[in-house]
Write a protein that holds these residues in place. Structure first.
Motif, PDB file in Angstrom:
ATOM      1  N   SER A 180      14.326  42.275 -87.582  1.00 38.18           N
ATOM      2  CA  SER A 180      14.560  43.624 -87.042  1.00 38.18           C
ATOM      3  C   SER A 180      15.435  43.568 -85.791  1.00 38.18           C
ATOM      4  N   PHE A 181      15.284  42.519 -84.968  1.00 39.59           N
ATOM      5  CA  PHE A 181      16.141  42.371 -83.790  1.00 39.59           C
ATOM      6  C   PHE A 181      17.589  42.147 -84.204  1.00 39.59           C
ATOM      7  N   GLN A 235      19.009  43.112 -86.937  1.00 36.67           N
ATOM      8  CA  GLN A 235      19.535  44.362 -87.470  1.00 36.67           C
ATOM      9  C   GLN A 235      19.916  45.302 -86.329  1.00 36.67           C
ATOM     10  N   HIS A 236      19.102  45.347 -85.285  1.00 42.37           N
ATOM     11  CA  HIS A 236      19.414  46.192 -84.116  1.00 42.37           C
ATOM     12  C   HIS A 236      20.685  45.713 -83.418  1.00 42.37           C
ATOM     13  N   VAL A 237      20.856  44.398 -83.310  1.00 41.04           N
ATOM     14  CA  VAL A 237      22.047  43.847 -82.658  1.00 41.04           C
ATOM     15  C   VAL A 237      23.286  44.123 -83.504  1.00 41.04           C
ATOM     16  N   ASN A 255      23.747  46.674 -85.510  1.00 44.55           N
ATOM     17  CA  ASN A 255      24.026  48.105 -85.464  1.00 44.55           C
ATOM     18  C   ASN A 255      23.512  48.673 -84.146  1.00 44.55           C
ATOM     19  N   PRO A 256      24.237  48.462 -83.055  1.00 45.28           N
ATOM     20  CA  PRO A 256      23.739  48.950 -81.763  1.00 45.28           C
ATOM     21  C   PRO A 256      23.730  50.477 -81.736  1.00 45.28           C
ATOM     22  N   PRO A 257      22.897  51.065 -80.898  1.00 47.62           N
ATOM     23  CA  PRO A 257      22.877  52.529 -80.800  1.00 47.62           C
ATOM     24  C   PRO A 257      24.183  53.048 -80.213  1.00 47.62           C
ATOM     25  N   ARG A 258      24.406  54.367 -80.380  1.00 49.49           N
ATOM     26  CA  ARG A 258      25.634  54.979 -79.856  1.00 49.49           C
ATOM     27  C   ARG A 258      25.767  54.744 -78.357  1.00 49.49           C
TER      28      ARG A 258
END
Length: 119
Positions: free
Chosen positions: A33-34, A36-38, A40-43
């Motif tokens: 999950s980390f 995936q977050h890295v 696709n970083p948030p806007r």
């Protein structure tokens, strides 16, 4: 999660091994999950651009153009043509709104500067 109490070969797995397997599995899920977050970083967060407007000068110019008692830039006929009412009626409406509704009263903004007038 699969229960590891018995294996296909008939050997029993200890409680420590089950806890270790669970810990490894949860670490893998957390790492996935980390990643995936890295990937696709948030806007990005953009800051607003502040445009400085000289409110006091604009108000003085407006008063001088239309409501100057000595010599307004635009006469009563041009005011009536532009706003479809007399300047006296307009000022009376402004005064009534300022008296009745707090939204139309001039007050300081968050920076401590005076806000816009009702006019």
């Amino acid at each position: 999660m699969e229960d590891y109490a018995s294996s296909s070969s008939g050997d029993s797995i200890s409680t420590e091994e089950i806890e270790m397997n669970n810990a490894v599995t949860s670490a893998i899920v957390l790492a996935a999950s980390f990643l995936q977050h890295v990937a696709n970083p948030p806007r990005p967060v953009y800051q607003r651009v502040s445009v400085e407007r000289d409110r006091a000068v604009a108000n003085e110019r407006l008063i001088k153009d239309y409501f100057d008692p000595v010599e307004p830039r635009y006469n009563e006929a041009s005011f009536r043509r532009r706003f479809r009412m007399s300047s006296r009626l307009f000022l009376r409406i402004v005064q009534d709104l300022e008296r009745e509704k707090s939204y139309f009263q001039q007050r300081c903004d968050a920076r401590g500067r005076m806000g816009f007038t009702a006019i």
